[in-house]
Write a protein that holds these residues in place. Structure first.
Motif, PDB file in Angstrom:
ATOM      1  N   PHE A   9      61.449  17.726 183.937  1.00  0.00           N
ATOM      2  CA  PHE A   9      60.650  18.740 183.245  1.00  0.00           C
ATOM      3  C   PHE A   9      61.472  19.996 183.000  1.00  0.00           C
ATOM      4  CE2 PHE A   9      57.687  22.373 183.464  1.00  0.00           C
ATOM      5  CZ  PHE A   9      56.986  22.114 182.305  1.00  0.00           C
ATOM      6  N   GLY A  10      62.244  20.416 183.991  1.00  0.00           N
ATOM      7  CA  GLY A  10      63.065  21.624 183.862  1.00  0.00           C
ATOM      8  C   GLY A  10      64.068  21.516 182.720  1.00  0.00           C
ATOM      9  N   LEU A  11      64.756  20.387 182.639  1.00  0.00           N
ATOM     10  CA  LEU A  11      65.720  20.189 181.560  1.00  0.00           C
ATOM     11  C   LEU A  11      65.022  20.177 180.205  1.00  0.00           C
ATOM     12  CD1 LEU A  11      68.562  19.707 180.547  1.00  0.00           C
ATOM     13  CD2 LEU A  11      68.239  17.266 181.029  1.00  0.00           C
ATOM     14  N   ALA A  12      63.848  19.554 180.135  1.00  0.00           N
ATOM     15  CA  ALA A  12      63.102  19.518 178.875  1.00  0.00           C
ATOM     16  C   ALA A  12      62.728  20.929 178.420  1.00  0.00           C
ATOM     17  CB  ALA A  12      61.847  18.661 179.024  1.00  0.00           C
ATOM     18  N   ILE A  13      62.323  21.781 179.351  1.00  0.00           N
ATOM     19  CA  ILE A  13      61.968  23.163 179.004  1.00  0.00           C
ATOM     20  C   ILE A  13      63.198  23.936 178.538  1.00  0.00           C
ATOM     21  CG2 ILE A  13      61.197  25.377 179.973  1.00  0.00           C
ATOM     22  CD1 ILE A  13      58.919  23.516 179.308  1.00  0.00           C
ATOM     23  N   HIS A  25      64.517  18.664 172.382  1.00  0.00           N
ATOM     24  CA  HIS A  25      63.613  18.317 173.481  1.00  0.00           C
ATOM     25  C   HIS A  25      62.840  17.041 173.178  1.00  0.00           C
ATOM     26  CE1 HIS A  25      61.257  20.637 170.637  1.00  0.00           C
ATOM     27  NE2 HIS A  25      60.146  20.197 171.200  1.00  0.00           N
ATOM     28  N   ARG A  26      62.514  16.815 171.922  1.00  0.00           N
ATOM     29  CA  ARG A  26      61.797  15.596 171.553  1.00  0.00           C
ATOM     30  C   ARG A  26      62.692  14.370 171.676  1.00  0.00           C
ATOM     31  NH1 ARG A  26      57.108  15.621 167.957  1.00  0.00           N
ATOM     32  NH2 ARG A  26      56.040  17.577 168.341  1.00  0.00           N
ATOM     33  N   ILE A  27      63.951  14.519 171.335  1.00  0.00           N
ATOM     34  CA  ILE A  27      64.884  13.404 171.502  1.00  0.00           C
ATOM     35  C   ILE A  27      65.036  13.086 172.985  1.00  0.00           C
ATOM     36  CG2 ILE A  27      67.280  12.651 171.266  1.00  0.00           C
ATOM     37  CD1 ILE A  27      67.439  14.268 168.708  1.00  0.00           C
ATOM     38  N   TYR A  28      65.166  14.106 173.812  1.00  0.00           N
ATOM     39  CA  TYR A  28      65.334  13.900 175.251  1.00  0.00           C
ATOM     40  C   TYR A  28      64.133  13.171 175.850  1.00  0.00           C
ATOM     41  CZ  TYR A  28      65.503  14.906 180.227  1.00  0.00           C
ATOM     42  OH  TYR A  28      65.498  14.784 181.593  1.00  0.00           O
ATOM     43  N   VAL A  29      62.939  13.599 175.514  1.00  0.00           N
ATOM     44  CA  VAL A  29      61.743  13.019 176.128  1.00  0.00           C
ATOM     45  C   VAL A  29      61.375  11.674 175.521  1.00  0.00           C
ATOM     46  CG1 VAL A  29      59.283  13.337 176.525  1.00  0.00           C
ATOM     47  CG2 VAL A  29      60.835  15.267 176.774  1.00  0.00           C
ATOM     48  N   LYS A  30      61.373  11.588 174.220  1.00  0.00           N
ATOM     49  CA  LYS A  30      60.856  10.391 173.574  1.00  0.00           C
ATOM     50  C   LYS A  30      61.927   9.378 173.202  1.00  0.00           C
ATOM     51  CE  LYS A  30      56.755  12.585 171.852  1.00  0.00           C
ATOM     52  NZ  LYS A  30      55.806  12.659 170.778  1.00  0.00           N
ATOM     53  N   ILE A  58      54.984  19.206 176.540  1.00  0.00           N
ATOM     54  CA  ILE A  58      56.155  18.635 177.206  1.00  0.00           C
ATOM     55  C   ILE A  58      55.804  18.011 178.553  1.00  0.00           C
ATOM     56  CG2 ILE A  58      58.333  19.232 178.346  1.00  0.00           C
ATOM     57  CD1 ILE A  58      58.947  21.071 176.019  1.00  0.00           C
ATOM     58  N   LYS A  59      54.997  18.669 179.361  1.00  0.00           N
ATOM     59  CA  LYS A  59      54.644  18.141 180.682  1.00  0.00           C
ATOM     60  C   LYS A  59      54.001  16.768 180.572  1.00  0.00           C
ATOM     61  CE  LYS A  59      53.901  18.285 185.122  1.00  0.00           C
ATOM     62  NZ  LYS A  59      54.873  17.636 185.942  1.00  0.00           N
TER      63      LYS A  59
END
Length: 73
Positions: A9-13, A25-30, A58-59
């Motif tokens: 979560f921290g890296l995404a933020i 951030h969308r590439i990282y998460v999805k 994001i969460k």
């Protein structure tokens, strides 16, 4: 869609804050690069409001990605 690693979560933020305007951030998460073109278009149309909305989503995205990661083990 396979999940290769547990998401932070921290890296995404941090990615959202510094590179959110281009959708990193969308590439990282999805893990979908193809979503970036749609994201850029939507950000231009909404004058960046989509970027602000993403911080609240994001969460949930991280939780879903980590749930898929656990299920794939």
């Amino acid at each position: 869609m396979s999940v290769s690693e547990r998401k932070s979560f921290g890296l995404a933020i941090i990615l959202w804050f510094f590179l959110g305007g281009i959708g990193v951030h969308r590439i990282y998460v999805k893990e979908k690069v193809s979503v970036i073109l749609w994201y850029w278009l939507a950000c231009m149309v909404t004058i960046g409001l989509l970027w602000l909305v993403d911080v609240f989503l994001i969460k949930r995205w991280i939780d879903e990605a980590n749930r898929r990661y656990k299920a794939s083990l």
